[in-house]
Design an enzyme around this catalytic site. Structure first.
Site, short mmCIF file in Angstrom:
data_model
loop_
_atom_site.label_atom_id
_atom_site.label_comp_id
_atom_site.label_asym_id
_atom_site.label_seq_id
_atom_site.Cartn_x
_atom_site.Cartn_y
_atom_site.Cartn_z
N LEU A 98 0.83 -1.20 0.00
CA LEU A 98 0.00 0.00 0.00
C LEU A 98 0.87 1.25 0.00
O LEU A 98 1.67 1.46 0.93
CB LEU A 98 -0.92 0.00 1.24
CG LEU A 98 -1.74 -1.27 1.45
CD1 LEU A 98 -2.53 -1.18 2.76
CD2 LEU A 98 -2.68 -1.52 0.27
N GLY A 139 3.10 -6.24 7.85
CA GLY A 139 3.03 -4.82 7.49
C GLY A 139 1.89 -4.58 6.52
O GLY A 139 0.76 -5.00 6.74
N ASP A 140 2.21 -3.88 5.42
CA ASP A 140 1.19 -3.60 4.41
C ASP A 140 1.40 -4.44 3.16
O ASP A 140 0.99 -4.05 2.07
CB ASP A 140 1.21 -2.11 4.05
CG ASP A 140 2.53 -1.67 3.45
OD1 ASP A 140 3.55 -2.31 3.74
OD2 ASP A 140 2.55 -0.70 2.67
N GLU A 141 2.00 -5.61 3.30
CA GLU A 141 2.30 -6.48 2.15
C GLU A 141 1.33 -7.66 2.11
O GLU A 141 1.15 -8.36 3.12
CB GLU A 141 3.74 -6.98 2.23
CG GLU A 141 4.76 -5.88 2.13
CD GLU A 141 6.17 -6.37 2.33
OE1 GLU A 141 7.11 -5.67 1.91
OE2 GLU A 141 6.35 -7.46 2.90
N LYS A 246 11.34 -2.69 4.34
CA LYS A 246 10.62 -3.87 3.88
C LYS A 246 11.56 -4.88 3.24
O LYS A 246 11.28 -6.08 3.22
CB LYS A 246 9.54 -3.48 2.88
CG LYS A 246 8.49 -2.55 3.44
CD LYS A 246 7.52 -2.17 2.34
CE LYS A 246 6.50 -1.15 2.85
NZ LYS A 246 5.59 -0.73 1.77
#
Length: 270
Positions: A98, A139-141, A246
């Site tokens: 994201l 996370g956002d993955e 990341k």
């Protein structure tokens, strides 16, 4: 008729009832003691099974979004690859993160960030079939596994549907948050024959899409397409500053995936 409650450490979870069709039969104290003993054993067995179910869920699912985690994703991808190899079919992995999620956490707080991830998971589930898998790596993955696909255009349609669904603002109380996704696609067998190769290709394609989105252009937006090959260019370091943290998680994930792959292969040989 006689009965005893099934009591666990967290309270009553049910009841054990014994009934005779002989109306003249009456249960004595010894019968009630036996019933109490049996109800205690049944309650312990039920509580044990519930605990095992919770532990299994915690081991295979992300606690925040309730999506499959990387362990369950690995198992499902391995099974999907075996089926695709057997049936000479195609599958696809979509790797997405994201854009701007870190800024949401920094400006709105982690509680809002967690709610946002939950809403993202809900929207993703409306973009794919029930037979497909959506996993959260951390996370956002997120990774989407699409099985039994017939053409790259079919995958591009799903990717565009995800892009549009997550591109709409998320209304979270006083906040209207926009976190459009960057999506990378890898196809089996075109881009690799195992999970590690496909994830690395999808990850590389995702960075390429992120770089393209960050580059100003006067040309119309082109439809999302799978990357043509495994040598997709990485963005310049100045464009990856927010993604450096990341990268370490991805390298660790690929190392775990590689170890699990060879461990599974070794067991199959034995």
């Amino acid at each position: 008729m006689a009965g005893r409650a099934l009591n666990s450490r967290k309270g009553t979870i049910g009841a054990l009832i014994v009934q005779s069709h002989d109306q003249a039969l009456h249960y004595g104290e010894r019968d009630k003691e036996l019933l109490q003993y049996v109800s205690t054993q049944v309650a312990a067995a039920v509580e044990h099974q519930q605990m095992l179910g919770r532990l299994q869920f915690m081991a295979q699912y992300d606690q925040l979004t309730r999506l499959p985690n990387r362990t369950l994703l690995h198992d499902r991808v391995q099974l999907a690859l075996a089926r695709a190899h057997r049936d000479r079919a195609q599958l696809a992995l979509l790797f997405l993160d994201l854009d701007g999620f870190k800024q949401v956490n920094d400006s709105c707080g982690h509680a809002i960030g967690d709610r946002l991830l939950q809403r993202v998971a809900e929207r993703l589930q409306h973009c794919v079939r029930e037979t497909d898998t959506i996993a959260r790596l951390g996370g956002d993955e997120f990774v989407v596994l699409l099985e039994d696909i017939h053409s790259p255009e079919q995958v591009a349609t799903v990717a565009e549907k995800i892009r549009q669904a997550l591109g709409r603002p998320f209304d979270l109380g006083p906040h209207a948050l926009c976190v459009p996704p960057s999506i990378g696609v890898a196809l089996y067998p075109q881009h690799g024959g195992d999970m590690q190769q496909l994830l690395q290709q999808a990850d590389s394609a995702m960075y390429q899409a992120k770089s393209a989105a960050a580059t100003p252009s006067t040309s119309p937006r082109r439809p999302l397409r799978p990357s043509p090959g495994p040598n997709a260019a990485r963005p310049a370091p100045s464009q990856r500053i927010s993604a450096q943290q990341k990268a370490r998680r991805r390298r660790a994930f690929f190392a775990v995936a590689r170890a699990l792959y060879f461990s599974t292969k070794a067991r199959s040989i034995r």
